[in-house]
Design a protein around this motif. Structure first.
Motif, PDB file in Angstrom:
ATOM      1  N   LYS A   1     -31.881  -7.468  24.140  1.00 65.11           N
ATOM      2  CA  LYS A   1     -32.826  -7.396  25.252  1.00 65.11           C
ATOM      3  C   LYS A   1     -34.275  -7.460  24.775  1.00 65.11           C
ATOM      4  O   LYS A   1     -35.176  -7.060  25.487  1.00 65.11           O
ATOM      5  N   TRP A   2     -34.502  -7.922  23.539  1.00 66.95           N
ATOM      6  CA  TRP A   2     -35.826  -7.771  22.944  1.00 66.95           C
ATOM      7  C   TRP A   2     -36.935  -8.435  23.750  1.00 66.95           C
ATOM      8  O   TRP A   2     -38.048  -7.916  23.821  1.00 66.95           O
ATOM      9  N   ASN A   3     -36.678  -9.556  24.375  1.00 69.28           N
ATOM     10  CA  ASN A   3     -37.731 -10.204  25.169  1.00 69.28           C
ATOM     11  C   ASN A   3     -38.207  -9.285  26.286  1.00 69.28           C
ATOM     12  O   ASN A   3     -39.396  -9.175  26.550  1.00 69.28           O
ATOM     13  N   ARG A   4     -37.269  -8.623  26.955  1.00 71.27           N
ATOM     14  CA  ARG A   4     -37.630  -7.703  28.037  1.00 71.27           C
ATOM     15  C   ARG A   4     -38.315  -6.453  27.487  1.00 71.27           C
ATOM     16  O   ARG A   4     -39.298  -5.977  28.040  1.00 71.27           O
ATOM     17  N   ILE A   5     -37.786  -5.920  26.389  1.00 68.81           N
ATOM     18  CA  ILE A   5     -38.347  -4.692  25.822  1.00 68.81           C
ATOM     19  C   ILE A   5     -39.761  -4.923  25.305  1.00 68.81           C
ATOM     20  O   ILE A   5     -40.667  -4.133  25.568  1.00 68.81           O
ATOM     21  N   SER A   6     -39.969  -6.005  24.576  1.00 68.98           N
ATOM     22  CA  SER A   6     -41.297  -6.254  24.001  1.00 68.98           C
ATOM     23  C   SER A   6     -42.340  -6.544  25.074  1.00 68.98           C
ATOM     24  O   SER A   6     -43.529  -6.337  24.851  1.00 68.98           O
ATOM     25  N   ALA A   7     -41.897  -6.987  26.243  1.00 65.16           N
ATOM     26  CA  ALA A   7     -42.832  -7.250  27.337  1.00 65.16           C
ATOM     27  C   ALA A   7     -43.108  -5.999  28.169  1.00 65.16           C
ATOM     28  O   ALA A   7     -43.992  -6.001  29.023  1.00 65.16           O
ATOM     29  N   ALA A   8     -42.374  -4.921  27.930  1.00 62.11           N
ATOM     30  CA  ALA A   8     -42.555  -3.682  28.691  1.00 62.11           C
ATOM     31  C   ALA A   8     -43.910  -3.050  28.366  1.00 62.11           C
ATOM     32  O   ALA A   8     -44.509  -3.313  27.320  1.00 62.11           O
ATOM     33  N   ASP A   9     -44.367  -2.182  29.272  1.00 64.65           N
ATOM     34  CA  ASP A   9     -45.635  -1.487  29.056  1.00 64.65           C
ATOM     35  C   ASP A   9     -45.606  -0.634  27.790  1.00 64.65           C
ATOM     36  O   ASP A   9     -46.592  -0.540  27.079  1.00 64.65           O
ATOM     37  N   ASP A  10     -44.470   0.016  27.529  1.00 66.63           N
ATOM     38  CA  ASP A  10     -44.339   0.896  26.362  1.00 66.63           C
ATOM     39  C   ASP A  10     -42.975   0.673  25.716  1.00 66.63           C
ATOM     40  O   ASP A  10     -42.013   1.377  26.033  1.00 66.63           O
ATOM     41  N   PRO A  11     -42.864  -0.284  24.802  1.00 68.50           N
ATOM     42  CA  PRO A  11     -41.571  -0.569  24.167  1.00 68.50           C
ATOM     43  C   PRO A  11     -40.991   0.632  23.424  1.00 68.50           C
ATOM     44  O   PRO A  11     -39.772   0.802  23.383  1.00 68.50           O
ATOM     45  N   ILE A  12     -41.833   1.476  22.860  1.00 67.42           N
ATOM     46  CA  ILE A  12     -41.343   2.652  22.138  1.00 67.42           C
ATOM     47  C   ILE A  12     -40.631   3.594  23.102  1.00 67.42           C
ATOM     48  O   ILE A  12     -39.533   4.074  22.824  1.00 67.42           O
ATOM     49  N   ALA A  13     -41.236   3.858  24.248  1.00 67.05           N
ATOM     50  CA  ALA A  13     -40.610   4.723  25.253  1.00 67.05           C
ATOM     51  C   ALA A  13     -39.309   4.096  25.754  1.00 67.05           C
ATOM     52  O   ALA A  13     -38.326   4.804  25.981  1.00 67.05           O
ATOM     53  N   TYR A  14     -39.300   2.787  25.929  1.00 71.09           N
ATOM     54  CA  TYR A  14     -38.112   2.080  26.403  1.00 71.09           C
ATOM     55  C   TYR A  14     -36.949   2.312  25.439  1.00 71.09           C
ATOM     56  O   TYR A  14     -35.844   2.673  25.839  1.00 71.09           O
ATOM     57  N   VAL A  15     -37.199   2.111  24.134  1.00 68.34           N
ATOM     58  CA  VAL A  15     -36.139   2.274  23.140  1.00 68.34           C
ATOM     59  C   VAL A  15     -35.766   3.749  22.988  1.00 68.34           C
ATOM     60  O   VAL A  15     -34.584   4.081  22.839  1.00 68.34           O
ATOM     61  N   ASN A  16     -36.746   4.653  23.054  1.00 68.98           N
ATOM     62  CA  ASN A  16     -36.427   6.085  23.001  1.00 68.98           C
ATOM     63  C   ASN A  16     -35.526   6.479  24.168  1.00 68.98           C
ATOM     64  O   ASN A  16     -34.585   7.261  24.005  1.00 68.98           O
ATOM     65  N   HIS A  17     -35.826   5.943  25.340  1.00 68.54           N
ATOM     66  CA  HIS A  17     -34.994   6.217  26.515  1.00 68.54           C
ATOM     67  C   HIS A  17     -33.571   5.689  26.288  1.00 68.54           C
ATOM     68  O   HIS A  17     -32.594   6.377  26.611  1.00 68.54           O
ATOM     69  N   MET A  18     -33.462   4.505  25.721  1.00 69.71           N
ATOM     70  CA  MET A  18     -32.141   3.954  25.394  1.00 69.71           C
ATOM     71  C   MET A  18     -31.400   4.885  24.430  1.00 69.71           C
ATOM     72  O   MET A  18     -30.200   5.127  24.594  1.00 69.71           O
ATOM     73  N   LEU A  19     -32.114   5.411  23.441  1.00 65.96           N
ATOM     74  CA  LEU A  19     -31.495   6.289  22.443  1.00 65.96           C
ATOM     75  C   LEU A  19     -31.021   7.594  23.067  1.00 65.96           C
ATOM     76  O   LEU A  19     -29.910   8.056  22.782  1.00 65.96           O
ATOM     77  N   VAL A  20     -31.838   8.184  23.914  1.00 64.94           N
ATOM     78  CA  VAL A  20     -31.437   9.427  24.581  1.00 64.94           C
ATOM     79  C   VAL A  20     -30.195   9.177  25.441  1.00 64.94           C
ATOM     80  O   VAL A  20     -29.231   9.952  25.403  1.00 64.94           O
ATOM     81  N   ASN A  21     -30.200   8.092  26.195  1.00 63.55           N
ATOM     82  CA  ASN A  21     -29.046   7.775  27.041  1.00 63.55           C
ATOM     83  C   ASN A  21     -27.795   7.510  26.210  1.00 63.55           C
ATOM     84  O   ASN A  21     -26.703   7.983  26.548  1.00 63.55           O
ATOM     85  N   GLU A  22     -27.931   6.765  25.141  1.00 63.31           N
ATOM     86  CA  GLU A  22     -26.778   6.459  24.285  1.00 63.31           C
ATOM     87  C   GLU A  22     -26.262   7.727  23.603  1.00 63.31           C
ATOM     88  O   GLU A  22     -25.060   7.904  23.461  1.00 63.31           O
TER      89      GLU A  22
END
Length: 163
Positions: A44-65
């Motif tokens: 999903k890198w294209n979507r994640i890198s275009a997000a306002d805060d990619p770090i928060a996006y991936v952290n959220h993914m990590l917490v959910n996983e």
């Protein structure tokens, strides 16, 4: 400017590992979850890198996983009290390392929300507003979960309430 995936992983990988180790009971499980999250992030890198805060996006993914992983394995695990967990393998380890192991064991006994808040606040050094955004809760709920989690940790570590 779009972030490069490899640079992101190189820069944020250690922080993701620390966060996962704070959220999961077993360090090897934490490594597995980080790898799973990074594999999903690559897709999903294209979507994640275009997000306002990619770090928060991936952290959220990590917490959910991590939560999903814990729920999957919780039915198979035999929950044990911290005193039943194996002691550090190094017989000559200093008291600092023994204290760290005891603290990590105590953190792993916290409920999921409290464990997530404590890990994000103290391992990833995030402020309450950022944690609230990642965990999709109010800043008041973050503060309550942090307070309760810290109180539980103080009791487990036999520390006075003012520390």
């Amino acid at each position: 400017m779009e972030l490069n995936y490899e640079e992101f992983v190189a820069a944020r990988g250690p922080a993701l590992q620390r966060l996962a180790r704070g959220l999961l009971r077993n360090p090897s499980d934490a490594e597995d979850v980080v790898q799973d999250v990074l594999a999903k992030a690559l897709l999903k890198w294209n979507r994640i890198s275009a997000a306002d805060d990619p770090i928060a996006y991936v952290n959220h993914m990590l917490v959910n996983e991590s939560t999903s992983f814990w729920r999957r394995t919780a039915r198979r695990e035999d929950p044990r009290a911290p005193e039943d967990l194996p002691v550090s393998a190094a017989a000559d380890a200093t008291q600092r390392f023994l204290d760290r192991d005891a603290l990590l064991a105590a953190v792993r006994t916290l409920p999921t929300k409290q464990r997530s808040v404590v890990a994000l606040r103290y391992l990833d050094e995030m402020d309450d507003e950022r944690i609230a955004d990642i965990l999709d809760m109010t800043t008041g709920a973050v503060r309550v979960n942090a307070s309760r989690g810290l109180a539980t940790l103080r009791a487990a570590m036999k520390l006075p309430a003012t520390v």
